[in-house]
Design an enzyme around this catalytic site. Structure first.
Site, PDB file in Angstrom:
ATOM      1  N   LEU A  35       0.687  -1.657   0.150  1.00 34.10           N
ATOM      2  CA  LEU A  35      -0.428   0.054   0.421  1.00 34.10           C
ATOM      3  C   LEU A  35       1.073   1.270   0.076  1.00 34.10           C
ATOM      4  O   LEU A  35       2.003   1.380   0.528  1.00 34.10           O
ATOM      5  CB  LEU A  35      -1.101  -0.054   1.184  1.00 34.10           C
ATOM      6  CG  LEU A  35      -1.646   1.215   1.486  1.00 34.10           C
ATOM      7  CD1 LEU A  35      -2.919   1.151   0.610  1.00 34.10           C
ATOM      8  CD2 LEU A  35      -2.937   0.906   2.657  1.00 34.10           C
TER       9      LEU A  35
ATOM     10  N   SER B 260       2.962  -7.166   2.429  1.00 33.20           N
ATOM     11  CA  SER B 260       2.818  -5.998   2.625  1.00 33.20           C
ATOM     12  C   SER B 260       0.945  -6.899   2.035  1.00 33.20           C
ATOM     13  O   SER B 260       0.369  -7.772   1.888  1.00 33.20           O
ATOM     14  CB  SER B 260       2.218  -4.357   3.213  1.00 33.20           C
ATOM     15  OG  SER B 260       1.811  -4.425   3.664  1.00 33.20           O
ATOM     16  N   GLN B 261       0.508  -5.590   1.521  1.00 31.94           N
ATOM     17  CA  GLN B 261      -0.793  -5.750   0.525  1.00 31.94           C
ATOM     18  C   GLN B 261      -0.561  -6.277  -0.341  1.00 31.94           C
ATOM     19  O   GLN B 261      -1.286  -7.037  -1.701  1.00 31.94           O
ATOM     20  CB  GLN B 261      -1.357  -4.312   0.514  1.00 31.94           C
ATOM     21  CG  GLN B 261      -2.526  -4.180  -0.252  1.00 31.94           C
ATOM     22  CD  GLN B 261      -3.402  -3.117  -0.915  1.00 31.94           C
ATOM     23  OE1 GLN B 261      -4.085  -2.256  -0.198  1.00 31.94           O
ATOM     24  NE2 GLN B 261      -2.767  -2.460  -2.078  1.00 31.94           N
TER      25      GLN B 261
ATOM     26  N   ASP C  18       6.354  -5.160  14.141  1.00 29.09           N
ATOM     27  CA  ASP C  18       6.066  -4.491  12.888  1.00 29.09           C
ATOM     28  C   ASP C  18       4.774  -3.373  12.897  1.00 29.09           C
ATOM     29  O   ASP C  18       5.307  -2.260  11.946  1.00 29.09           O
ATOM     30  CB  ASP C  18       4.651  -5.478  12.058  1.00 29.09           C
ATOM     31  CG  ASP C  18       4.401  -5.266  10.708  1.00 29.09           C
ATOM     32  OD1 ASP C  18       5.057  -5.544   9.342  1.00 29.09           O
ATOM     33  OD2 ASP C  18       3.756  -4.179  10.965  1.00 29.09           O
TER      34      ASP C  18
ATOM     35  N   HIS D 285       7.259  -1.673  10.481  1.00 29.62           N
ATOM     36  CA  HIS D 285       6.540  -2.693   9.163  1.00 29.62           C
ATOM     37  C   HIS D 285       7.207  -2.139   7.199  1.00 29.62           C
ATOM     38  O   HIS D 285       7.500  -2.734   7.171  1.00 29.62           O
ATOM     39  CB  HIS D 285       5.108  -2.087   9.191  1.00 29.62           C
ATOM     40  CG  HIS D 285       4.461  -2.965   7.960  1.00 29.62           C
ATOM     41  ND1 HIS D 285       4.095  -3.712   7.853  1.00 29.62           N
ATOM     42  CD2 HIS D 285       3.660  -2.028   5.931  1.00 29.62           C
ATOM     43  CE1 HIS D 285       3.187  -3.873   6.398  1.00 29.62           C
ATOM     44  NE2 HIS D 285       3.253  -2.773   6.142  1.00 29.62           N
TER      45      HIS D 285
END
EC number: 3.1.2.2
Length: 308
Positions: A51, A117-118, A234, A289
């Site tokens: 993202l 991630s996404q 994270d 993250h």
């Protein structure tokens, strides 16, 4: 007096094996050199961002791969960058699919996917819908594989008047499902709404019946290894165990992967993958993250061993 040459010739006629003994030290020079052993080339690597990311975010990861696996063809897909990453995930899956097909076609020995991630959800959907993919290792880098349920800076920016407790009102509406983050919003207190409204996560998880469920499961099981990476520091993925297919129950107690219904029912292949030894879990503490793709220790520990 006989010359030295004639003496050697006479000796060689009387003792034929003598010539072999004389020539032995020179054989390596006389014979053609054996070809150097050919080292098999590394499989191509495809990187899918998360993202609000872009290909530039992965410059450090690219350097690490080039250092440890020189000659590897690495493609960081430059699609749906920045705010475009908010577009519905099925739309993104279609775009990334068109991008990876020619790469896979040129790599008959297989490819590796590193998805952050996404992007990890995009890649899992790709593995489900592509019946001819040749992914050797799918490396899921801090991805909310079982969904997201947390108040993060991303959410506060997107939905400033909402908190996680009431975001379901937006995300589980047809309008909300037009945002990528709502495609994997997973409210453990409104499970029925999630199952009925989720147009993405509930489908790739096999939590909701659909005509392609059997085929998608078969496709997903084509993967060689599923490498799951995440950690307690994270700060974005909530709960962080979602990176390992763990998630909250209705009391917000985290249930690990083996306690999830999608695992127990083997709805999309997790149980089968674990049984055949194809799931690798690599938890790492102390990494935030936005640092997963730039941490050298993480790369050497959890990623590099799987880039064959």
């Amino acid at each position: 007096m006989k010359s030295c040459g004639s003496m050697l010739g006479l000796w060689g006629q009387r003792h034929p094996a003598a010539w072999v003994l004389l020539l032995l030290p020179f054989l390596p020079l006389l014979l053609p050199a054996a070809p150097a052993p050919h080292r098999a080339s590394y499989k191509p690597v495809i990187v899918v961002h998360g993202l609000f990311d872009s290909s530039y975010s992965f410059r450090h990861l690219l350097e690490y791969i080039n250092e440890t696996h020189p000659g590897t063809v690495v493609t960081v897909l430059d699609l749906f960058d920045g705010r475009e990453s908010l577009r519905p995930l099925w739309e993104q899956v279609q775009g990334f699919r068109e991008a990876v097909v020619p790469i896979m076609a040129k790599a008959p020995q297989g490819v590796h996917l590193i998805c952050y991630s996404q992007g990890g959800l995009v890649c899992r959907a790709l593995l489900s819908v592509m019946d001819d993919h040749n992914v050797d290792s799918f490396i899921s880098l801090s991805s909310p594989q079982m969904g997201q349920y947390g108040d993060t800076d991303y959410l506060k920016w997107l939905f400033p008047t909402s908190m996680r407790s009431n975001l379901y009102r937006i995300c589980y509406s047809p309008w909300g499902q037009e945002f990528s983050i709502c495609n994997y919003w997973h409210d453990p207190h409104h499970d029925d709404l999630y199952l009925n409204a989720s147009s993405f996560l509930a489908l790739i998880n096999g939590e909701r019946d659909h005509p392609n469920a059997t085929e998608w499961r078969k496709n997903f099981l084509r993967v060689g290894h599923l490498v799951l990476i995440g950690g307690p520091d994270d700060g974005v993925i909530t709960p962080w165990q979602s990176s390992f297919f763990g998630f909250y129950d209705a009391n917000e107690t985290v249930l690990e992967m083996e306690e999830q219904l999608v695992y127990l029912r083997d709805s999309f292949g997790l149980k089968t993958l674990l049984a055949r030894g194809s799931i690798v879990r690599c938890p790492m503490a102390g990494i935030s993250h936005t640092a997963w793709h730039s941490n050298r220790t993480l790369y050497e520990t959890c990623i590099e061993p799987w880039l064959s």
